[in-house]
Structures are given as C-alpha cells and as structure tokens.
Design a protein around this motif. Sequence first.
Motif, PDB file in Angstrom:
ATOM      1  N   PRO A 161       0.819  -1.211   0.000  1.00 14.61           N
ATOM      2  CA  PRO A 161       0.000   0.000   0.000  1.00 14.61           C
ATOM      3  C   PRO A 161       0.852   1.260   0.000  1.00 14.61           C
ATOM      4  O   PRO A 161       1.940   1.289   0.567  1.00 14.61           O
ATOM      5  CB  PRO A 161      -0.807  -0.112   1.307  1.00 14.61           C
ATOM      6  CG  PRO A 161      -0.747  -1.558   1.667  1.00 14.61           C
ATOM      7  CD  PRO A 161       0.569  -2.061   1.171  1.00 14.61           C
ATOM      8  N   THR A 171       0.350   3.810   1.695  1.00 11.57           N
ATOM      9  CA  THR A 171       0.453   4.370   3.035  1.00 11.57           C
ATOM     10  C   THR A 171       1.718   3.941   3.737  1.00 11.57           C
ATOM     11  O   THR A 171       2.119   4.553   4.728  1.00 11.57           O
ATOM     12  CB  THR A 171      -0.750   3.934   3.890  1.00 11.57           C
ATOM     13  OG1 THR A 171      -0.847   2.508   3.872  1.00 11.57           O
ATOM     14  CG2 THR A 171      -2.029   4.535   3.345  1.00 11.57           C
ATOM     15  N   ARG A 221       6.330   8.895   5.541  1.00 13.91           N
ATOM     16  CA  ARG A 221       5.661   9.521   6.668  1.00 13.91           C
ATOM     17  C   ARG A 221       6.020  11.002   6.677  1.00 13.91           C
ATOM     18  O   ARG A 221       6.996  11.418   6.055  1.00 13.91           O
ATOM     19  CB  ARG A 221       6.083   8.864   7.997  1.00 13.91           C
ATOM     20  CG  ARG A 221       5.834   7.371   8.044  1.00 13.91           C
ATOM     21  CD  ARG A 221       4.423   6.990   7.618  1.00 13.91           C
ATOM     22  NE  ARG A 221       3.394   7.683   8.351  1.00 13.91           N
ATOM     23  CZ  ARG A 221       2.110   7.697   7.973  1.00 13.91           C
ATOM     24  NH1 ARG A 221       1.729   7.059   6.884  1.00 13.91           N
ATOM     25  NH2 ARG A 221       1.222   8.361   8.693  1.00 13.91           N
ATOM     26  N   ARG A 272      -2.278  12.364   4.823  1.00 14.06           N
ATOM     27  CA  ARG A 272      -3.587  11.788   5.154  1.00 14.06           C
ATOM     28  C   ARG A 272      -4.519  11.838   3.946  1.00 14.06           C
ATOM     29  O   ARG A 272      -5.282  10.900   3.691  1.00 14.06           O
ATOM     30  CB  ARG A 272      -4.205  12.539   6.339  1.00 14.06           C
ATOM     31  CG  ARG A 272      -3.499  12.304   7.661  1.00 14.06           C
ATOM     32  CD  ARG A 272      -4.366  12.695   8.844  1.00 14.06           C
ATOM     33  NE  ARG A 272      -4.710  14.104   8.855  1.00 14.06           N
ATOM     34  CZ  ARG A 272      -3.974  15.056   9.427  1.00 14.06           C
ATOM     35  NH1 ARG A 272      -2.838  14.725  10.019  1.00 14.06           N
ATOM     36  NH2 ARG A 272      -4.367  16.306   9.414  1.00 14.06           N
ATOM     37  N   GLU A 301      -3.619   9.110   1.632  1.00 11.25           N
ATOM     38  CA  GLU A 301      -4.104   7.806   2.113  1.00 11.25           C
ATOM     39  C   GLU A 301      -5.571   7.610   1.759  1.00 11.25           C
ATOM     40  O   GLU A 301      -5.989   6.495   1.392  1.00 11.25           O
ATOM     41  CB  GLU A 301      -3.880   7.717   3.621  1.00 11.25           C
ATOM     42  CG  GLU A 301      -2.401   7.623   3.996  1.00 11.25           C
ATOM     43  CD  GLU A 301      -2.151   7.708   5.490  1.00 11.25           C
ATOM     44  OE1 GLU A 301      -3.079   8.161   6.214  1.00 11.25           O
ATOM     45  OE2 GLU A 301      -1.051   7.347   5.937  1.00 11.25           O
ATOM     46  N   ALA A 329      -5.601   6.800  -1.906  1.00  9.14           N
ATOM     47  CA  ALA A 329      -5.153   5.422  -2.135  1.00  9.14           C
ATOM     48  C   ALA A 329      -6.212   4.409  -1.732  1.00  9.14           C
ATOM     49  O   ALA A 329      -6.288   3.325  -2.308  1.00  9.14           O
ATOM     50  CB  ALA A 329      -3.863   5.173  -1.358  1.00  9.14           C
ATOM     51  N   ALA A 330      -7.064   4.785  -0.760  1.00 12.04           N
ATOM     52  CA  ALA A 330      -8.133   3.891  -0.312  1.00 12.04           C
ATOM     53  C   ALA A 330      -9.332   3.913  -1.251  1.00 12.04           C
ATOM     54  O   ALA A 330     -10.307   3.187  -1.034  1.00 12.04           O
ATOM     55  CB  ALA A 330      -8.573   4.276   1.099  1.00 12.04           C
TER      56      ALA A 330
END
Length: 271
Positions: free
Chosen positions: A117, A119, A123, A175, A178, A181-182
Amino acid sequence: MTTWPIAEVARLSGVTARTLRHYDEIGLLPPAGIGSNGHRYYEERQLLQLQQILVLRALGVGLGEIARVLGDQVDELAALRGHHQRLVAERDRLDVLAATVSRTIADLERAREDGTPMTAINRPENLFEGIQPADVDASLRDFPEHAEAARRATAAMSPAEIEAGQRERTARMVRLAELMAAGRPADAGPVQDMIDEEYRLLGALRSGAGTGPVAGPAAAPVAVPVTEYLAIARSCTENEQWRAAYEAIAPGLAAYQRAAMEAYAAAALTA
C-alpha cells in the motif's frame, strides 16, 4: 574606466535589455550614464550590483525587498559574503531535497513492484525534508493577500514552530493521499472534512489568528471569497511548485486535492 553598453550587459548577464531598462525605470539599477545616442552604459559598480540583484532573485527575493537590501547595505564585500553564505546554504538544502525526492522515487518503485500500500511508503517526518517555508512563499505570488498573511505568521514564529507547522501541513497531505489510495471519491465525507479543516485554517491565517505552528478551526477564521478559493484549487495542478509538492507524495494527489476543493466550494461556499 571601462563601460559596457546595455546590449553587451544583456549578453553577459543573460538578462534582457528590456529588463535592464525596467530596473532603471524603477530605480533599482540606474546606468552609469546615458550616451548621446540615448543608449544606457554601465560600469563595474553597476555590474556588481546586477550580480547581487540576480543572486537575490535566484533566492526568491522580490524586487521591492531587493531594493531595500541594496539601499541598506554599505559594504559591497560584506554583502557578497552574505549572499555567498545564503547560496551555500541553498546548495546544501537542494542536496537534501534531491535526496528526499530520490528516496521517494525508490519507495514508490518498491511499492509498485511489491504491491504494498502507498500508506507504507512515506511519513511526514521525511517527505518534505529540504523544503522550507520560503519555497511556499514563492509559490503564493499569485495570491498576494495570502502571501502577506503567511509572511506575517512566519515572522511571529520561532524556527521550531515553523518546522512544526511544515510537518503538520505535510501530515495533512499524507492523510489526503491515504484517502485517495483507499479509493475514496474527492467528494466523500472524510475527504470533505479534511478540506473543511484546511479552509478554516486558511481563513484563520487571513484573520491573523493563525500565528502558531498549527492554527485550529477555532482560530476565528474569515471567509475566503469563492472565486479566490477556486483559483487556489486550480493552482494545485497549474502551479508548478504546488503540483510538484503534491506529486512528490503520491502521483495524482494534485488533481485529487483540486477536485476535493472544487467539490467543497460547490457544496459549502455557493448558494
């Protein structure tokens, strides 16, 4: 004393004669003299001054600020030493930034090969290493009110607060990546909640309340005109610096951010 005509100075410096004439008209770089033919002529002092102007422009300093710097300085050698220090610092920063982008490329390639993934790639603590608030300020030239608000906020912050604010902005971008990506649509509830937070932060910055490292939604935000907000949204993909910042985190994030902002404007800012 040797003099150079404007055409020769333009050839030597790479600056157009039109730009040199503009610098003269605004009082930034008057020539040493004007010949009987009406042509401008420059001496060594003007060439040194032009060098300083071009160095400061390369460092993202505006013409108004350059005029102030040149007007305040009394020792050209000391000024050049200061410019040299800034250039060395900029070189070191760009080295760090290049390493950051290289690391991101390697992580993206590995993620695509392994099917992991997005994610897990980066960071906030390392995504924007090497990027400074000055880069953001330079990218706001199309929005002078916002740029001035950002400068006021930065001036009231310590270096640690500036860094904390940058990390928080990066964290929000991660965020959002993410959510993308989801597979969440740009107008989905969680995405729009994030965009609403960003809108309120923008309003807090405009009001002068957002002077801490992270201004919260309770920072008495002012309304940002919808036309300007939509222009900011378009800049996510049309402004080279903004687009590069988003794409460094995740391919397609710039367009996703723009779509999310446009959906927010349609739902929350227009009747």
